[in-house]
Every structure is written in C-alpha cells, then in structure tokens.
Scaffold this motif. Structure first.
Motif, mmCIF file in Angstrom:
data_model
loop_
_atom_site.group_PDB
_atom_site.id
_atom_site.type_symbol
_atom_site.label_atom_id
_atom_site.label_comp_id
_atom_site.label_asym_id
_atom_site.label_seq_id
_atom_site.Cartn_x
_atom_site.Cartn_y
_atom_site.Cartn_z
ATOM 1 N N ALA A 124 59.193 79.224 54.663
ATOM 2 C CA ALA A 124 59.982 80.413 54.983
ATOM 3 C C ALA A 124 59.906 81.470 53.888
ATOM 4 C CB ALA A 124 61.443 80.020 55.212
ATOM 5 N N ALA A 125 59.696 81.030 52.643
ATOM 6 C CA ALA A 125 59.671 81.961 51.514
ATOM 7 C C ALA A 125 58.499 81.615 50.592
ATOM 8 C CB ALA A 125 60.993 81.913 50.763
ATOM 9 N N PRO A 126 57.259 81.792 51.070
ATOM 10 C CA PRO A 126 56.099 81.412 50.255
ATOM 11 C C PRO A 126 56.024 82.164 48.931
ATOM 12 C CG PRO A 126 55.425 82.703 52.164
ATOM 13 C CD PRO A 126 56.853 82.344 52.378
ATOM 14 N N GLU A 127 56.637 83.336 48.855
ATOM 15 C CA GLU A 127 56.602 84.098 47.605
ATOM 16 C C GLU A 127 57.341 83.390 46.469
ATOM 17 O OE1 GLU A 127 60.080 85.793 50.042
ATOM 18 O OE2 GLU A 127 58.112 84.883 50.380
ATOM 19 N N PHE A 128 58.188 82.403 46.811
ATOM 20 C CA PHE A 128 58.914 81.649 45.792
ATOM 21 C C PHE A 128 58.308 80.262 45.551
ATOM 22 C CE2 PHE A 128 62.252 84.610 47.304
ATOM 23 C CZ PHE A 128 62.577 85.182 46.081
ATOM 24 N N ALA A 129 57.117 80.039 46.047
ATOM 25 C CA ALA A 129 56.489 78.721 45.929
ATOM 26 C C ALA A 129 56.313 78.302 44.478
ATOM 27 C CB ALA A 129 55.139 78.705 46.647
ATOM 28 N N LEU A 130 56.061 79.259 43.584
ATOM 29 C CA LEU A 130 55.868 78.957 42.165
ATOM 30 C C LEU A 130 56.944 79.592 41.294
ATOM 31 C CD1 LEU A 130 53.106 78.041 43.285
ATOM 32 C CD2 LEU A 130 52.062 79.000 41.234
ATOM 33 N N HIS A 131 58.029 79.981 41.899
ATOM 34 C CA HIS A 131 59.137 80.577 41.134
ATOM 35 C C HIS A 131 59.947 79.435 40.510
ATOM 36 C CE1 HIS A 131 61.782 83.834 40.024
ATOM 37 N NE2 HIS A 131 62.822 83.153 40.471
ATOM 38 N N TRP A 132 60.034 79.404 39.188
ATOM 39 C CA TRP A 132 60.612 78.250 38.500
ATOM 40 C C TRP A 132 62.053 77.981 38.921
ATOM 41 C CZ3 TRP A 132 58.699 74.163 36.773
ATOM 42 C CH2 TRP A 132 59.355 73.338 35.847
ATOM 43 N N LYS A 133 62.832 79.017 39.176
ATOM 44 C CA LYS A 133 64.218 78.833 39.598
ATOM 45 C C LYS A 133 64.334 78.172 40.971
ATOM 46 C CE LYS A 133 66.706 82.566 37.201
ATOM 47 N NZ LYS A 133 67.591 83.745 37.420
ATOM 48 N N ASN A 134 63.239 78.172 41.722
ATOM 49 C CA ASN A 134 63.274 77.645 43.086
ATOM 50 C C ASN A 134 62.876 76.180 43.187
ATOM 51 O OD1 ASN A 134 63.755 78.275 45.899
ATOM 52 N ND2 ASN A 134 61.555 78.117 46.234
ATOM 53 N N LEU A 135 62.521 75.560 42.055
ATOM 54 C CA LEU A 135 62.000 74.194 42.076
ATOM 55 C C LEU A 135 62.966 73.216 41.414
ATOM 56 C CD1 LEU A 135 58.296 74.912 41.079
ATOM 57 C CD2 LEU A 135 59.281 74.749 43.375
ATOM 58 N N TYR A 136 63.235 72.083 42.109
ATOM 59 C CA TYR A 136 64.178 71.076 41.616
ATOM 60 C C TYR A 136 63.706 69.686 42.031
ATOM 61 C CZ TYR A 136 66.987 75.213 41.000
ATOM 62 O OH TYR A 136 67.420 76.460 40.603
ATOM 63 N N LEU A 137 64.078 68.705 41.234
ATOM 64 C CA LEU A 137 63.757 67.325 41.579
ATOM 65 C C LEU A 137 64.790 66.783 42.553
ATOM 66 C CD1 LEU A 137 62.760 65.749 38.145
ATOM 67 C CD2 LEU A 137 61.259 66.601 39.964
ATOM 68 N N SER A 138 64.298 66.115 43.582
ATOM 69 C CA SER A 138 65.163 65.491 44.575
ATOM 70 C C SER A 138 64.724 64.044 44.767
ATOM 71 C CB SER A 138 65.068 66.243 45.905
ATOM 72 O OG SER A 138 65.826 65.603 46.925
ATOM 73 N N CYS A 139 65.677 63.157 44.996
ATOM 74 C CA CYS A 139 65.361 61.739 45.163
ATOM 75 C C CYS A 139 64.445 61.523 46.363
ATOM 76 C CB CYS A 139 66.639 60.920 45.309
ATOM 77 S SG CYS A 139 67.629 61.341 46.755
ATOM 78 N N ALA A 140 63.793 60.369 46.393
ATOM 79 C CA ALA A 140 62.776 60.096 47.415
ATOM 80 C C ALA A 140 63.316 59.322 48.613
ATOM 81 C CB ALA A 140 61.614 59.326 46.787
#
Length: 253
Positions: A92-108
């Motif tokens: 939905a927001a490919p422009e944020f694919a590499l935006h550091w604020k948009n990335l987080y670890l989530s359990c598997a």
C-alpha cells in the motif's frame, strides 16, 4: 506496544561479498528508481529483499529490547527468527519500503502480530491516516491491560477519533477462549492472554520474595518499574508488568 527509539540504521546493508552500501544511499537509489517503476510494489519488494536482513535485525534487536513490537514476546537469540514488518504495508505504501521508521521486528507466530496483519493497514478507514509509528507516539499511554491479561485501548489514550478506531481494530477486543481470531493483530488471542497472566504471576512472586509479606510503598513500586524498563534486554510482556506495578490494570469485562 510501546514507544521506541530508532537512532540510526545499520551502516552497511549489503550481503556478504558485495560492495558495502549505507542505508541512506540505498534508500536514495531506491526512491529514484521507484519514481519510474512500472510496478511500484514489486520493485519495492525486490529492493527490500536484496538487503542483508541479518544486519537489519542486529540493530533492531537492540532498539526493541528483543521484544516483538506488537505483543512483546521475546524475539532475541534462541527464539524463532523474527519477521521484519512494514508498519505501513509495502504493497500500500511502497515509498516507505526502506524508510527506517517504518520497519520493526515482529514475532514469527502464525496467529498474531505481523503474520496475522500481513498487508492490512493499521487504520479503520482507507481514507484515514495510518496509526503513528512507535517512534512518534507513546503507545504505553494508549494500551491498557486487565487483571485477566486482556489488552484494550485506554479511555484516556492520547488519540484522535480516527486513531482510536484504528487501534481498537488493531488490538482486538477482550473475549473468551472460544474466540481465536480477533482484530488486525489479534493481540487478545488466548495464548497471549495466558502468557500475560503468567507474566503477572511472575511479578507478584518476585515482589513477595523481595518484600517478604510487606506491602511495597508507591516509591518502591516505582523503583521496581524503573528497574524493569532499564533492563537489557527487556523482559517479555514488560508493559503489563509495569501496569501492575503502578496499579493501573483495568477491570476485566
């Protein structure tokens, strides 16, 4: 869910054997290519998948205290490799694919958090803005817990109406053991509820041993809370532990 700090991305994101690339340089090149990509989501996915995830996780483990950004399960060494979640979905927001604020670890796990969320946006209506990133909002002031381990949105949460609706939809409402699929993140899944109760029992036992039958003062409980939040890594389900220490658990429904 808690507020997080993301000071800086990894210095090098290239796989072994390739020339080193900084995160900033990689993001700049990605955005330039995205402007002319025929399929923006596919281009974003290919670029993100080309990065060395191990290097990303090494930084993110420290940022998150080795806890899942959503449920606060352990995601550190000795646990299943966590997913790197795009808070604002890549499709939905490919422009944020590499935006550091948009990335987080989530359990598997396969029933909650990022796996359950998948490409769903954290919003109630498509025209609404996404829920703020954890680096921009104090979610510990928004999310409450009951004495039975359930999670809910606090009535005094600093949220506007659209954000409140989105967070309610994301968390899922408290429910009984028959309901196992609830909300975008499904954070009231029975296994999570049971794990939070176990975390509460652990804190009670620790306090009983430390104070040997005496009632801890408010200052003593605050000191215990500060000590919990200062641990590295953080303890699992740290938010409900601190809520219990400051006596702010909600009533079970």
């Amino acid at each position: 869910m808690r507020a997080l700090k993301k000071p800086r991305p990894p210095a090098d994101v290239s796989p072994a054997g390739q020339d080193a690339r900084t995160w900033r340089k990689t993001e700049e090149e990605f955005l330039a290519g995205l402007a002319t990509a025929a399929n923006r989501a596919a281009y974003a996915r290919t670029t993100f998948d080309s990065m060395e995830k191990r290097k990303l996780r090494a930084v993110m483990y420290r940022e998150q205290g080795e806890l899942c950004v959503y449920c606060e399960r352990r995601v550190g060494e000795g646990h299943p490799t966590p997913r790197i979640d795009h808070w604002r979905p890549l499709s939905a927001a490919p422009e944020f694919a590499l935006h550091w604020k948009n990335l987080y670890l989530s359990c598997a796990t396969d029933s909650t958090c990022d796996v359950h969320k998948h490409e769903s946006p954290l919003k109630a209506e498509l025209a609404d803005p996404d829920l703020p990133w954890p680096v921009d909002h104090a979610y510990e002031r928004c999310v409450g817990f009951t004495s039975l381990g359930e999670v809910y949105v606090r009535s005094d949460a600093p949220l506007n109406e659209a954000q409140r609706r989105a967070l309610v939809l994301a968390l899922g409402v408290p429910h009984d053991d028959e309901v196992k699929d609830n909300g975008v993140l499904n954070l009231n899944h029975p296994k999570l509820v049971a794990a939070r109760i176990a975390a509460l029992d652990s804190e009670r036992t620790k306090m009983e041993r430390q104070y040997k039958g005496k009632t801890a003062t408010r200052d003593e409980r605050e000191a215990c809370k500060a000590a919990l939040l200062g641990e590295e890594p953080l303890q699992e389900f740290v938010s409900i532990r601190t809520r219990w220490l400051d006596r702010s658990l909600g009533k079970a429904r």
